[in-house]
Design a protein around this motif. Structure first.
Motif, PDB file in Angstrom:
ATOM      1  N   ASP A 106      93.312 -63.207  37.183  1.00 60.85           N
ATOM      2  CA  ASP A 106      93.495 -62.592  38.495  1.00 60.85           C
ATOM      3  C   ASP A 106      92.827 -61.211  38.498  1.00 60.85           C
ATOM      4  OD1 ASP A 106      94.477 -61.246  40.775  1.00 60.85           O
ATOM      5  OD2 ASP A 106      96.295 -62.454  40.780  1.00 60.85           O
ATOM      6  N   VAL A 107      91.694 -61.097  39.186  1.00 64.25           N
ATOM      7  CA  VAL A 107      90.935 -59.843  39.214  1.00 64.25           C
ATOM      8  C   VAL A 107      91.737 -58.728  39.874  1.00 64.25           C
ATOM      9  CG1 VAL A 107      88.865 -58.704  40.104  1.00 64.25           C
ATOM     10  CG2 VAL A 107      88.709 -61.018  39.184  1.00 64.25           C
ATOM     11  N   ASN A 108      92.427 -59.048  40.956  1.00 59.92           N
ATOM     12  CA  ASN A 108      93.231 -58.029  41.644  1.00 59.92           C
ATOM     13  C   ASN A 108      94.346 -57.497  40.749  1.00 59.92           C
ATOM     14  OD1 ASN A 108      91.729 -58.225  44.035  1.00 59.92           O
ATOM     15  ND2 ASN A 108      92.995 -59.911  44.798  1.00 59.92           N
ATOM     16  N   GLN A 109      94.922 -58.390  39.987  1.00 58.36           N
ATOM     17  CA  GLN A 109      95.971 -57.990  39.046  1.00 58.36           C
ATOM     18  C   GLN A 109      95.396 -57.037  37.995  1.00 58.36           C
ATOM     19  OE1 GLN A 109      97.830 -61.421  37.297  1.00 58.36           O
ATOM     20  NE2 GLN A 109      99.130 -60.240  35.922  1.00 58.36           N
ATOM     21  N   PHE A 110      94.217 -57.368  37.475  1.00 57.69           N
ATOM     22  CA  PHE A 110      93.574 -56.519  36.474  1.00 57.69           C
ATOM     23  C   PHE A 110      93.256 -55.141  37.056  1.00 57.69           C
ATOM     24  CE2 PHE A 110      89.622 -55.032  34.365  1.00 57.69           C
ATOM     25  CZ  PHE A 110      90.131 -54.859  33.093  1.00 57.69           C
ATOM     26  N   ASN A 111      92.733 -55.105  38.284  1.00 57.77           N
ATOM     27  CA  ASN A 111      92.414 -53.825  38.921  1.00 57.77           C
ATOM     28  C   ASN A 111      93.661 -52.971  39.099  1.00 57.77           C
ATOM     29  OD1 ASN A 111      89.709 -54.524  39.102  1.00 57.77           O
ATOM     30  ND2 ASN A 111      89.877 -55.295  41.200  1.00 57.77           N
ATOM     31  N   THR A 112      94.764 -53.620  39.433  1.00 59.15           N
ATOM     32  CA  THR A 112      96.032 -52.899  39.571  1.00 59.15           C
ATOM     33  C   THR A 112      96.442 -52.265  38.254  1.00 59.15           C
ATOM     34  OG1 THR A 112      96.787 -54.368  41.340  1.00 59.15           O
ATOM     35  CG2 THR A 112      98.480 -53.126  40.161  1.00 59.15           C
ATOM     36  N   TYR A 113      96.303 -53.017  37.156  1.00 54.13           N
ATOM     37  CA  TYR A 113      96.664 -52.485  35.837  1.00 54.13           C
ATOM     38  C   TYR A 113      95.780 -51.311  35.447  1.00 54.13           C
ATOM     39  CZ  TYR A 113      99.503 -56.699  35.266  1.00 54.13           C
ATOM     40  OH  TYR A 113     100.437 -57.694  35.416  1.00 54.13           O
ATOM     41  N   LEU A 114      94.487 -51.419  35.725  1.00 51.45           N
ATOM     42  CA  LEU A 114      93.583 -50.300  35.427  1.00 51.45           C
ATOM     43  C   LEU A 114      94.004 -49.043  36.189  1.00 51.45           C
ATOM     44  CD1 LEU A 114      89.892 -51.617  35.241  1.00 51.45           C
ATOM     45  CD2 LEU A 114      91.467 -51.126  33.375  1.00 51.45           C
ATOM     46  N   ASN A 115      94.374 -49.221  37.459  1.00 51.97           N
ATOM     47  CA  ASN A 115      94.832 -48.082  38.259  1.00 51.97           C
ATOM     48  C   ASN A 115      96.102 -47.474  37.679  1.00 51.97           C
ATOM     49  OD1 ASN A 115      92.722 -48.283  40.116  1.00 51.97           O
ATOM     50  ND2 ASN A 115      93.856 -49.676  41.457  1.00 51.97           N
ATOM     51  N   GLU A 116      97.009 -48.328  37.237  1.00 50.51           N
ATOM     52  CA  GLU A 116      98.258 -47.833  36.651  1.00 50.51           C
ATOM     53  C   GLU A 116      97.996 -47.081  35.350  1.00 50.51           C
ATOM     54  OE1 GLU A 116     101.263 -50.841  36.352  1.00 50.51           O
ATOM     55  OE2 GLU A 116     101.035 -51.462  38.438  1.00 50.51           O
ATOM     56  N   PHE A 117      96.990 -47.518  34.606  1.00 47.21           N
ATOM     57  CA  PHE A 117      96.617 -46.841  33.371  1.00 47.21           C
ATOM     58  C   PHE A 117      95.636 -45.688  33.603  1.00 47.21           C
ATOM     59  CE2 PHE A 117      97.663 -50.745  30.618  1.00 47.21           C
ATOM     60  CZ  PHE A 117      98.773 -50.130  30.064  1.00 47.21           C
ATOM     61  N   LYS A 118      95.220 -45.525  34.886  1.00 48.30           N
ATOM     62  CA  LYS A 118      94.298 -44.446  35.270  1.00 48.30           C
ATOM     63  C   LYS A 118      92.956 -44.542  34.541  1.00 48.30           C
ATOM     64  CE  LYS A 118      97.990 -41.217  36.548  1.00 48.30           C
ATOM     65  NZ  LYS A 118      99.054 -42.236  36.495  1.00 48.30           N
ATOM     66  N   ILE A 119      92.375 -45.728  34.570  1.00 51.40           N
ATOM     67  CA  ILE A 119      91.075 -45.969  33.941  1.00 51.40           C
ATOM     68  C   ILE A 119      90.096 -46.466  35.011  1.00 51.40           C
ATOM     69  CG2 ILE A 119      89.807 -47.352  32.237  1.00 51.40           C
ATOM     70  CD1 ILE A 119      92.355 -47.497  30.597  1.00 51.40           C
ATOM     71  N   GLU A 120      88.911 -45.857  35.043  1.00 52.58           N
ATOM     72  CA  GLU A 120      87.887 -46.233  36.019  1.00 52.58           C
ATOM     73  C   GLU A 120      87.134 -47.470  35.541  1.00 52.58           C
ATOM     74  OE1 GLU A 120      85.339 -42.932  36.769  1.00 52.58           O
ATOM     75  OE2 GLU A 120      86.998 -41.524  37.033  1.00 52.58           O
ATOM     76  N   LYS A 121      86.940 -48.411  36.465  1.00 47.36           N
ATOM     77  CA  LYS A 121      86.297 -49.681  36.114  1.00 47.36           C
ATOM     78  C   LYS A 121      84.815 -49.515  35.789  1.00 47.36           C
ATOM     79  CE  LYS A 121      86.868 -54.475  37.579  1.00 47.36           C
ATOM     80  NZ  LYS A 121      87.269 -55.347  38.696  1.00 47.36           N
ATOM     81  N   SER A 122      84.232 -48.425  36.238  1.00 47.03           N
ATOM     82  CA  SER A 122      82.808 -48.179  35.992  1.00 47.03           C
ATOM     83  C   SER A 122      82.532 -47.605  34.607  1.00 47.03           C
ATOM     84  CB  SER A 122      82.254 -47.226  37.055  1.00 47.03           C
ATOM     85  OG  SER A 122      82.942 -45.977  37.007  1.00 47.03           O
ATOM     86  N   LYS A 123      83.577 -47.246  33.890  1.00 48.12           N
ATOM     87  CA  LYS A 123      83.421 -46.668  32.546  1.00 48.12           C
ATOM     88  C   LYS A 123      82.905 -47.716  31.564  1.00 48.12           C
ATOM     89  CE  LYS A 123      85.412 -42.403  32.673  1.00 48.12           C
ATOM     90  NZ  LYS A 123      84.875 -41.183  32.070  1.00 48.12           N
ATOM     91  N   ARG A 124      82.080 -47.263  30.625  1.00 42.00           N
ATOM     92  CA  ARG A 124      81.675 -48.120  29.515  1.00 42.00           C
ATOM     93  C   ARG A 124      82.740 -48.038  28.429  1.00 42.00           C
ATOM     94  NH1 ARG A 124      76.525 -50.018  29.829  1.00 42.00           N
ATOM     95  NH2 ARG A 124      76.603 -50.673  27.645  1.00 42.00           N
ATOM     96  N   THR A 125      82.871 -49.086  27.671  1.00 36.57           N
ATOM     97  CA  THR A 125      83.884 -49.094  26.620  1.00 36.57           C
ATOM     98  C   THR A 125      83.639 -47.998  25.581  1.00 36.57           C
ATOM     99  OG1 THR A 125      82.625 -50.760  25.402  1.00 36.57           O
ATOM    100  CG2 THR A 125      84.356 -51.555  26.891  1.00 36.57           C
ATOM    101  N   THR A 126      82.369 -47.631  25.393  1.00 37.88           N
ATOM    102  CA  THR A 126      82.037 -46.574  24.422  1.00 37.88           C
ATOM    103  C   THR A 126      82.490 -45.194  24.901  1.00 37.88           C
ATOM    104  OG1 THR A 126      79.819 -46.530  25.399  1.00 37.88           O
ATOM    105  CG2 THR A 126      80.106 -47.762  23.347  1.00 37.88           C
ATOM    106  N   GLN A 127      82.828 -45.085  26.177  1.00 37.45           N
ATOM    107  CA  GLN A 127      83.302 -43.814  26.725  1.00 37.45           C
ATOM    108  C   GLN A 127      84.826 -43.694  26.661  1.00 37.45           C
ATOM    109  OE1 GLN A 127      81.218 -44.573  30.581  1.00 37.45           O
ATOM    110  NE2 GLN A 127      80.417 -42.491  30.315  1.00 37.45           N
TER     111      GLN A 127
END
Length: 271
Positions: A106-127
Motif C-alpha cells: 500500500d503506497v499510501n500507507q508507506f507515505n503515511t509512515y514516512l511522514n510520521e517518521f519525518k523522512i522525505e521521499k526524495s532523499k537518497r538512502t546514502t543521505q
C-alpha cells in the motif's frame, strides 16, 4: 499458521542448535521471541524464512515449505533483519523497484509512515542516518501487508520518540490474518505491544504463553525492601527497590514485567 514439528538443525556434527523442537505461531498475534545471545532465536527465524534448511523435522508456513522459496511463500513473508543493506537509490525509486514483489503493498500507507517518521521521499538512502534507514525499512515492511512479518531487533537505532511511533505503527497495521514475530534484547520496548511471549535458551523453548494468561497466573510487585515471603517465586534488586513475582491468587489480571519474567524463567524459578 506456522507449524514446526520435531525440528532439528545443526551447523556441524558438533554444533546442534535444535533437537526435536515443536512450536507453532497462530494468526492474529504479535509474538515476542526472547533469549540471550546464542539461544537459537536467529537460527529459528532463518529456518522459518527459508534462509536455513532444517536437518530434520518439518517447518511449514501457511502450508509452504520455506526451503523451497516458492513465489506464493515469498510474497506473503517480510523479514526485517538486524543488519541490512539498502541500495543507493531515492526512497521513491526503492519503492518502485520492490513494491511489485508484494501484491498487497500500500503506497499510501508507506507515505503515511514516512511522514510520521519525518523522512522525505526524495532523499537518497546514502543521505540517511542508520536510524532513518531503519525507519524506511520498517515502513516498507508494514506497508507490504504480508501474512508473516518477522523483525529482528527492530528498535535498535531508533530514538525514544521513534520507538513510540514504531509501536503505534505495529498496532495500527495489525490484521487478524497476520503473524508478527519480533525479537529484541530491549524487552521494555515490547511491554505494551506483544500478545504472546516465547523465551528460548540453549535451543529449547522455556516459556510459550499468551501474555494475558501470564497476567492471570502471576503477580508482579515492587517494594522498597526485600521480603522473606514463601509465596514469592522470584525476587531481584532493581534501581528503585525490589521486584518480585508471586502466584496470582486474585481474579484480576495485572501488568506483566517482561524483563523480570525473562530473568525468572532463565533462573528456573517459575516451575
Amino acid at each position: 499458521m506456522i507449524n514446526i514439528n520435531n525440528l532439528g538443525y545443526s551447523y556441524s556434527k558438533k554444533v546442534q542448535i535444535f533437537n526435536k523442537l515443536d512450536l507453532s505461531f497462530a494468526s492474529g498475534k504479535i509474538y515476542g521471541l526472547l533469549g540471550k545471545n546464542g539461544a537459537g532465536k536467529s537460527t529459528l527465524i532463518k529456518n522459518i524464512t527459508g534462509m536455513l534448511f532444517p536437518t530434520e523435522g518439518v517447518c511449514e508456513v501457511f502450508g509452504f515449505s520455506p526451503k523451497k522459496r516458492q513465489v506464493g511463500f515469498l510474497k506473503e513473508l517480510f523479514f526485517v533483519p538486524e543488519e541490512y543493506y539498502l541500495p543507493s537509490l531515492e526512497i521513491q525509486e526503492l519503492v518502485n523497484l520492490y513494491q511489485d514483489f508484494y501484491p498487497n503493498f500500500d503506497v499510501n500507507q508507506f507515505n503515511t509512515y514516512l511522514n510520521e517518521f519525518k523522512i522525505e521521499k526524495s532523499k537518497r538512502t546514502t543521505q540517511l542516518s542508520l536510524g532513518q534507514k531503519k525507519k524506511v525499512l520498517i515502513g516498507f515492511a508494514l506497508s507490504a501487508n504480508t501474512k508473516v512479518l518477522i523483525m529482528d531487533e527492530p528498535t535498535n537505532g531508533l530514538d525514544i520518540p521513534s520507538k513510540i511511533t514504531f509501536r503505534n505503527m505495529i498496532k495500527d497495521s495489525f490484521k487478524e490474518d497476520r503473524i508478527v514475530i519480533i525479537t529484541s534484547h530491549q524487552v521494555r520496548d515490547l511491554d505494551e505491544l506483544i500478545d504472546a511471549i516465547i523465551i528460548m535458551n540453549g535451543g529449547k523453548i522455556l516459556l510459550n504463553n499468551d501474555k494475558e494468561q501470564i497476567a492471570k497466573q502471576l503477580q508482579f510487585e515492587l517494594s522498597d525492601s526485600s521480603k522473606d515471603d514463601a509465596t514469592i517465586l522470584y525476587q531481584e534488586k532493581v534501581s528503585n527497590g525490589y521486584a518480585s513475582i508471586k502466584k496470582n491468587t486474585t481474579n484480576m489480571s495485572g501488568y506483566v514485567d517482561i524483563e523480570l519474567l525473562f530473568n525468572a524463567v532463565l533462573a528456573n524459578k517459575l516451575n
